[in-house]
Design an enzyme around this catalytic site. Structure first.
Site, mmCIF file in Angstrom:
data_model
loop_
_atom_site.group_PDB
_atom_site.id
_atom_site.type_symbol
_atom_site.label_atom_id
_atom_site.label_comp_id
_atom_site.label_asym_id
_atom_site.label_seq_id
_atom_site.Cartn_x
_atom_site.Cartn_y
_atom_site.Cartn_z
ATOM 1 N N GLY A 290 3.320 -3.517 1.706
ATOM 2 C CA GLY A 290 1.960 -3.842 1.292
ATOM 3 C C GLY A 290 1.272 -2.628 0.692
ATOM 4 C CB SER A 291 -2.282 -1.692 0.605
ATOM 5 O OG SER A 291 -2.691 -2.894 -0.011
ATOM 6 C CB THR A 292 1.403 1.591 3.563
ATOM 7 O OG1 THR A 292 2.426 0.596 3.637
ATOM 8 C CG2 THR A 292 0.373 1.350 4.659
ATOM 9 C CG PHE A 293 4.901 0.655 -2.391
ATOM 10 C CD1 PHE A 293 6.113 1.304 -2.261
ATOM 11 C CD2 PHE A 293 4.508 0.241 -3.663
ATOM 12 C CE1 PHE A 293 6.919 1.540 -3.359
ATOM 13 C CE2 PHE A 293 5.301 0.469 -4.768
ATOM 14 C CZ PHE A 293 6.517 1.121 -4.626
ATOM 15 C CD GLU A 702 -3.413 -9.223 -0.033
ATOM 16 O OE1 GLU A 702 -2.686 -8.649 -0.845
ATOM 17 O OE2 GLU A 702 -3.614 -10.439 -0.045
#
Length: 702
Positions: A290-293, A702
Site C-alpha cells: 500500500g502507501s508505505t511503498f 490508504e
C-alpha cells in the site's frame, strides 16, 4: 605285478603330496591374506564388538544479545541408558524406571530386553529423577551427561532464536541457520565388554570429552526487543488483530535491533503451541505494501529528474489512465499541491502522475535497485520474496496502481530494507542478525561486518525524501507517530489482503514505516497489523505503535530530545514553475489564506466577513506562481435568516480540527468514521440553524 604296484603307489604318493602342498599353500596364502591384508579391518571389528561407545553430546553454544545478555543457553542434564545384556532383573528394573520416569512399563521393559548392545531409556531427564535412578543402583542401567537448550527470556525474540531438537540439532530460526557453529563436537565414553556384553574386570575405559559449540553475538538488543514486543502486544489487544510484526533496524549498518511477531510461542515448550505460531511472518509472509511503498515511487521520480520539490500537482479526486479512472482516498480531491504535499497527503493521483512520468522500464529498475524483486539474504531460514509484474508485461494501469503500492507484494524485511536505504542517504545495506561468532574460550572466531549492497539513489534525493517524509509525520497522515523532542519521518499504509491471488474484501493490513532522528537516523521501524477489527487505517492503527516505542528506543540509545522546531527545511516553500488555484469556497477566511499561501499564491479579500463566498480564478486553474486569488467574504450569519449561519467546509480536516472549525460558527458535529473529513451534510455554503449538528464522514488515507 610287483613293479606295476610300486609305480601305482608312487603315483598316489606324488598326487597326495602335490594335493597337500597345494592345500598348504592355499592355507598359508589365506593366513597371510588375513594377517597382512585383512588384519586391520578384522582388528577394528573385534574392537567394535568388544568396546561399547556411549555418546556424550557437546554443549550447544550460547546466543547472546549485542550487549552480552543471554537469550539462549545450554544447561547440564543427564540421560539414562542401558546395556540390555547386563540387566539382571528386567521386570523389577523396568517397574522402577517406569515409576521414576513416568513412562509406560511395557515401553521400558521392551528396551531393557531388546537384543542390542546399547539402548536409550530417556534423554535429558530432571535432576530429581537422575538422583533417584542413581540411588536405585540398577544393574546394567547408568546415566550420562548431556545438555538441554534453555531460553531464559521465554517468548522474547522466539521467532528469531528458533528451537533445537533432542539430539542437539537446530530446527528453526538462528538455531538452524548457525547450527554447524553452535552444535560443537560430541564426545564419548568407551567401555570394554566380553562377548556376552558384560563389563570386563580391569577393562579399558576411555573418555573423549565433547567440545562446546561457538556462541553467537546478535545484533538484537534485548531492551529494544522488549519495547517492540510491548507495543505490539498492546496493539494486538487494542485492535483484536489476527497477527502483527515489528522490525527495528539500524539503517546505517543493516543490523536488526528487534524483530517481533504475533502470535508467538515459548521455545522452552514449543510443543504446547500450534505449529503455525513458529512461522516468522516478518521474513516469510508477503503482502501488498500500500502507501508505505510510495516513497519508492517518489524517490525514483526525483532521481530520474521527472519531478522536483518545485513541482506542483492538482488532485481533483481522481485521475484517468487509459481505460480506467483511479480515485483518491479524499473524494473531494486535494486541489493544488506541492510535491511535499503529495507525499504528506498520500495523494494517489499525485503518485500515479509520478509513476507514469518515470515509465515502466525505469520504474522496474528501481524495484530491483531497492531489493524488492529478490530475497534480502537475511540470516534466517525460510525467507520469502514478493511478487511483481514483469517489466515487459506492465500496462499503463499496472504502472499507475503499482505507483501507490498495489498489484505487487513484498515481505516486511524487504520493505524495511528498502526504506532504510532512504534513511541511509541512498545506500542499501544487507539486513543481518549476527555480529560475531565466538569460540568456547571467548575468542572471536568470526566477525560479521555490515554488507553494503549498492547505492540506490543519490544523497540529494535521499535528503529530499527525508524532508518529504518528515512532513507526513508533522502535518500529514502519520501525525499519530509524532512525539515531542525528536524529528521523525515516516509513511502510513493500508492495503486489502490478498488471499489465493484474490483481494479479500473487508480484510486489511495496516502498516507504518518510520525512522529518526531525521538529521541522523539511528533506527528505522516497520509495523504491520494483520486484520485489525474495526478501524484499519495505517495512520490510526500502526502509526501509534511507532510513536509508542520510538521515544523509549531513542532515549535508551542516549539520543537526547531537542526543543521542537519547524520541521527542517520543509517549511521553506520552493518557487514553482506553475501553480494551481486551490478550492477555498466556503472555507473560513483564515483557512483560505493558509491554502492559497501553500499554493504559492497571494490572496485579495473583497467584502467583510469571515467565510469565503466566491473565488476567482476558479479552483483547478493553472496560473503563474505568485498570482493573486480574489475572494469575496461574507459574514458567517445569514442576514436573511436570523439564527442561521453559513456552514463552512471542513473537508480534509481531522475530527479535532473539524470540531473546532464548526464550533467557531456555533455548530455541532456528528462524526462518522475516522481519519480525515471527506464529506459533510449540510453541504458547505448552505444555511443551517446555530447549534445544529453537521454530519461529517471521515476516512483515513490508504
Amino acid at each position: 605285478m610287483l613293479a606295476s604296484a610300486g609305480v601305482s603307489l608312487r603315483k598316489r604318493v606324488v598326487v597326495l603330496f602335490v594335493f597337500s602342498s597345494v592345500l598348504l599353500a592355499l592355507l598359508v596364502g589365506r593366513v597371510a591374506y588375513i594377517q597382512f591384508l585383512w588384519g586391520e579391518e578384522l582388528k577394528k571389528k573385534a574392537l567394535e564388538v568388544r568396546m561399547r561407545d556411549i555418546p556424550v553430546a557437546a554443549k550447544r553454544g550460547a546466543i547472546l544479545d549485542r550487549r552480552g545478555r543471554e537469550l539462549a543457553v545450554s544447561v547440564s542434564v543427564e540421560s539414562v541408558y542401558a546395556f540390555p545384556a547386563q540387566v539382571k532383573e528386567p521386570e523389577k528394573s523396568a517397574r522402577t524406571l517406569a515409576d521414576i520416569l513416568n513412562m509406560p512399563y511395557e515401553e521400558v521393559y521392551g528396551r531393557l530386553t531388546r537384543v542390542s548392545s546399547f539402548e536409550w531409556i530417556r534423554r535429558k531427564i530432571e535432576p530429581e529423577q537422575a538422583k533417584r535412578i542413581r540411588e536405585a543402583r540398577l544393574k546394567g542401567v547408568d546415566l550420562t551427561p548431556e545438555s538441554k537448550r534453555y531460553y531464559p527470556k521465554a517468548n522474547l525474540a522466539s521467532h528469531v532464536l528458533g528451537i533445537s531438537g533432542i539430539d542437539n540439532q537446530g530446527l528453526e530460526g538462528l538455531e538452524v541457520t548457525y547450527d554447524s557453529q553452535l552444535r560443537g563436537t560430541p564426545g564419548r565414553i568407551i567401555i570394554e565388554m566380553d562377548g556376552l556384553g558384560r563389563e570386563l574386570p580391569q577393562a579399558t575405559h576411555r573418555y573423549d570429552p565433547p567440545v562446546e559449540g561457538h556462541s553467537l553475538i546478535l545484533t538484537i538488543d534485548e531492551v529494544i526487543q522488549f519495547i517492540a514486543e510491548r507495543e505490539l502486544e498492546r496493539a494486538m489487544a487494542r485492535t483484536q488483530a489476527k497477527g502483527g510484526t515489528v522490525v527495528v533496524m539500524d539503517p546505517a549498518t543493516g543490523e536488526i535491533l528487534a524483530m517481533a511477531a504475533r502470535p508467538d510461542y515459548d521455545p522452552n515448550r514449543y510443543g504446547d503451541f500450534p505449529d503455525k505460531n513458529r512461522r516468522n511472518p516478518a521474513i516469510s509472509d508477503t503482502y501488498p505494501p500500500g502507501s508505505t511503498f510510495k516513497p519508492v515511487t517518489a524517490s525514483a521520480a526525483l532521481e530520474e529528474g521527472v519531478t522536483s520539490l518545485h513541482d506542483r500537482f492538482y488532485c481533483g479526486g481522481s485521475i484517468k489512465v487509459p481505460g480506467h479512472t483511479i480515485t483518491c482516498w479524499l473524494t473531494e480531491g486535494h486541489g493544488s499541491q506541492s510535491f511535499l504535499e503529495v507525499v504528506q497527503n498520500s495523494c494517489n493521483p499525485g503518485f500515479v502522475t509520478l509513476g507514469l512520468r518515470v515509465g515502466a522500464q525505469r520504474f522496474y529498475s528501481y524495484l530491483e535497485a531497492f531489493g524488492l524483486t529478490e530475497p534480502t539474504g537475511v540470516d534466517l531460514p525460510g525467507e520469502g520474496v514478493g511478487l511483481t509484474i514483469k517489466p515487459q508485461e506492465i500496462k499503463p494501469v499496472d504502472l499507475a496502481v503499482m505507483s501507490f503500492g498495489q498489484t505487487l507484494t513484498v515481505t516486511p524485511i524487504q520493505l524495511i530494507t528498502a526504506m532504510a536505504a532512504i534513511a541511509n542517504d541512498g545506500v542499501l545495506m544487507q539486513p543481518h542478525l549476527v555480529r560475531e561468532i565466538r569460540s568456547s574460550s571467548g575468542g572471536i572466531a568470526q566477525s560479521l561486518d555490515p554488507v553494503v549492497e549498492r547505492r540506490v539513489i543519490s544523497v540529494k534525493t535521499a535528503q529530499e525524501m527525508k524532508q518529504a517524509l518528515e512532513q507526513v509525520v508533522e502535518k500529514g497522515t502519520g501525525r499519530q507517530a509524532r512525539i515531542d523532542g525528536y524529528r521523525l519521518a515516516g509513511k502510513t499504509g493500508t492495503a486489502n489482503k490478498v488471499i489465493g491471488g484474490r483481494i479479500a474484501e473487508g480484510k486489511y493490513i495496516s502498516s507504518f514505516v518510520g525512522f529518526g532522528p531525521v538529521e541522523k537516523p539511528r533506527v528505522i521501524a516497520l509495523i504491520t497489523i494483520d486484520e485489525p477489527v474495526g478501524e484499519y487505517y495505517g495512520g490510526l492503527i500502526a502509526a501509534p505503535v511507532f510513536g509508542g516505542m520510538i521515544g523509549d528506543i531513542l532515549r535508551y540509545l542516549e539520543v537526547p530530545p531537542k526543543p521542537r522546531q519547524a520541521a527542517s527545511n520543509a517549511s521553506k516553500k520552493p518557487v514553482a514553475a506553475a501553480a494551481w488555484v486551490p478550492n477555498v469556497a466556503n472555507l473560513p477566511l483564515e483557512d483560505a489564506r493558509e491554502a492559497v499561501s501553500a499554493a504559492g499564491l497571494s490572496l485579495r479579500v473583497e467584502g467583510s466577513g469571515n467565510i469565503v463566498e466566491e473565488q476567482e480564478p476558479a479552483a483547478g486553474t493553472e496560473v503563474p506562481p505568485n498570482s493573486t486569488v480574489r475572494v469575496k467574504a461574507r459574514p458567517a450569519i445569514d442576514p436573511a435568516q436570523p439564527g442561521y449561519v453559513y456552514v463552512p467546509s471542513v473537508v480534509g480536516k481531522t475530527i479535532k480540527e473539524a470540531t473546532a472549525t464548526l464550533g467557531k460558527f456555533g455548530l455541532k458535529i456528528e462524526v462518522e468514521g475516522s481519519g480525515f473529513a471527506v464529506s459533510q451534510d449540510p453541504a458547505p455554503g448552505s444555511a443551517a440553524p446555530q447549534n445544529q449538528a453537521v454530519k461529517v464522514s471521515f476516512r483515513a488515507p490508504e
